[in-house]
Enzyme design. Structure first.
Site, mmCIF file in Angstrom:
data_model
loop_
_atom_site.group_PDB
_atom_site.id
_atom_site.type_symbol
_atom_site.label_atom_id
_atom_site.label_comp_id
_atom_site.label_asym_id
_atom_site.label_seq_id
_atom_site.Cartn_x
_atom_site.Cartn_y
_atom_site.Cartn_z
ATOM 1 N N ARG A 112 -4.822 96.269 47.157
ATOM 2 C CA ARG A 112 -4.692 95.842 48.132
ATOM 3 C C ARG A 112 -2.779 97.172 47.873
ATOM 4 O O ARG A 112 -2.486 96.956 46.951
ATOM 5 C CB ARG A 112 -3.505 94.821 48.093
ATOM 6 C CG ARG A 112 -2.671 94.129 47.255
ATOM 7 C CD ARG A 112 -1.989 92.696 48.118
ATOM 8 N NE ARG A 112 -1.477 91.747 46.429
ATOM 9 C CZ ARG A 112 -0.290 91.993 46.693
ATOM 10 N NH1 ARG A 112 0.559 93.229 46.922
ATOM 11 N NH2 ARG A 112 0.411 91.619 45.758
ATOM 12 N N ASN A 160 5.308 98.820 41.815
ATOM 13 C CA ASN A 160 6.655 98.641 42.158
ATOM 14 C C ASN A 160 7.187 100.183 43.043
ATOM 15 O O ASN A 160 6.825 100.983 42.212
ATOM 16 C CB ASN A 160 6.994 97.481 41.990
ATOM 17 C CG ASN A 160 6.635 96.111 42.250
ATOM 18 O OD1 ASN A 160 6.835 96.060 43.535
ATOM 19 N ND2 ASN A 160 6.212 95.322 42.017
ATOM 20 N N ASP A 209 10.693 94.461 39.465
ATOM 21 C CA ASP A 209 10.098 94.372 40.492
ATOM 22 C C ASP A 209 10.727 95.628 41.291
ATOM 23 O O ASP A 209 10.463 96.444 41.057
ATOM 24 C CB ASP A 209 9.959 92.961 41.240
ATOM 25 C CG ASP A 209 8.809 92.081 41.804
ATOM 26 O OD1 ASP A 209 8.394 92.790 43.345
ATOM 27 O OD2 ASP A 209 8.037 91.477 42.042
#
Length: 302
Positions: A112, A160, A209
């Site tokens: 994804r 990320n 992240d």
């Protein structure tokens, strides 16, 4: 409950993150300040939702997405581009319609799209990842004026970023499971060069992240499972750590009229009943005084 301590050398900030929007996001991500609206947009990947928050009016609106949504960015036609699991779509918030533009990984149904940024010239950079968070199938892409290319950066499980330096010539990208943030040069044509290590997050401090760069060229990263966001100087040295009352901080964006308010998305993902009881604000949108301005936003020319 485990809360990591502040590492040596980091300035403890007296900024107190506060919840400004209670949405209970399963996996809040991708905050972006849209200057033409003076509003913050962000997504809930696992909740299949796009959220818009107007801080001046203290109102919000949400849209349901047809699948997992990794990011949203404004485009030069007044609409938006969003990264769904099926590919890059154009999104019209007036009708709520999604139109597929590119499906770069139709051959990788287990992947994804996960995070994105827009370069000063309007190029859209975005990454993909293995939805099961196991295989090193995540790639980085660049999309500009209909031309979609794979960046050539190393494949990882969870990408990320990317994020870009103020002049757009340095690209930062994160290998979350590897706890590493990398950097590479970008030439005038948008071609990425060889990557070198920018910084590595130590064991016990969570996982890096989403990255964001401020007006001074310093990089901020959310720490998933680390109860904090951190600021690093352009040489990769830790400068500042801001603690949160929730464990999973995913990404920040600078907003407000002076771009000095930092908005942070958080997540309930991975928290059990006990942890959720201890962290009632998990999944909320937070804000704090950054003490430094962010970079003006750019619109994508896709």
């Amino acid at each position: 409950m485990t809360i990591s301590s502040t590492p040596a050398g980091a300035e403890m900030s007296d900024a107190a993150p506060r919840s400004v929007l209670s949405v209970g996001a399963i996996l809040g991500e991708g905050p972006i300040w849209v200057e033409r609206e003076a509003a913050l947009w962000f997504v809930d990947i696992k909740g299949h939702a796009i959220h818009r928050f107007d801080p001046a009016l203290d109102v919000s609106k949400s849209w349901t997405t047809p699948g997992q949504v990794g990011w949203i960015v404004p485009t030069d036609d007044g609409l938006f581009a969003v990264g769904l699991q099926s590919g890059v779509h154009r999104f019209d918030p007036r009708s709520g319609a999604f139109t597929l533009l590119h499906a770069p990984e139709a051959h990788r149904p287990g992947n994804r799209l996960n995070d994105a940024t827009v370069a000063p010239g309007g190029a859209l950079w975005f990454g993909s990842m293995d939805d099961a968070e196991e295989e090193e199938s995540g790639r980085f892409y660049r999309l500009h004026r209909g031309d979609l290319v794979e960046s050539g950066l190393a494949a990882v499980s969870i990408t990320n970023g990317p994020a870009l330096s103020p002049d757009g010539r340095i690209l930062y990208h994160t290998d979350t499971l590897g706890r590493a943030i990398w950097q590479c040069p970008v030439d005038a044509d948008g071609v990425a060069g060889a990557a070198t290590l920018f910084t590595r997050i130590e064991d016990g401090a969570g996982y890096p992240d989403g990255p964001t760069v401020d007006a001074e060229g310093c990089l901020w990263t959310g720490l998933f499972g680390g109860w904090a966001v951190r600021r690093y100087d352009p040489a990769g040295r830790l400068m500042r750590e801001i603690r949160f009352p929730v464990a999973n901080i995913t990404k920040i964006a600078f907003g407000g009229p002076d771009l000095m308010t930092a908005y942070a998305t958080t997540a309930r993902k991975g928290l059990d009943v006990t942890a959720l009881t201890e962290q009632p604000l998990a999944g909320d949108l937070f804000a704090f005084d950054a003490g430094v301005a962010g970079l003006p936003g750019h619109v994508a020319t896709i």
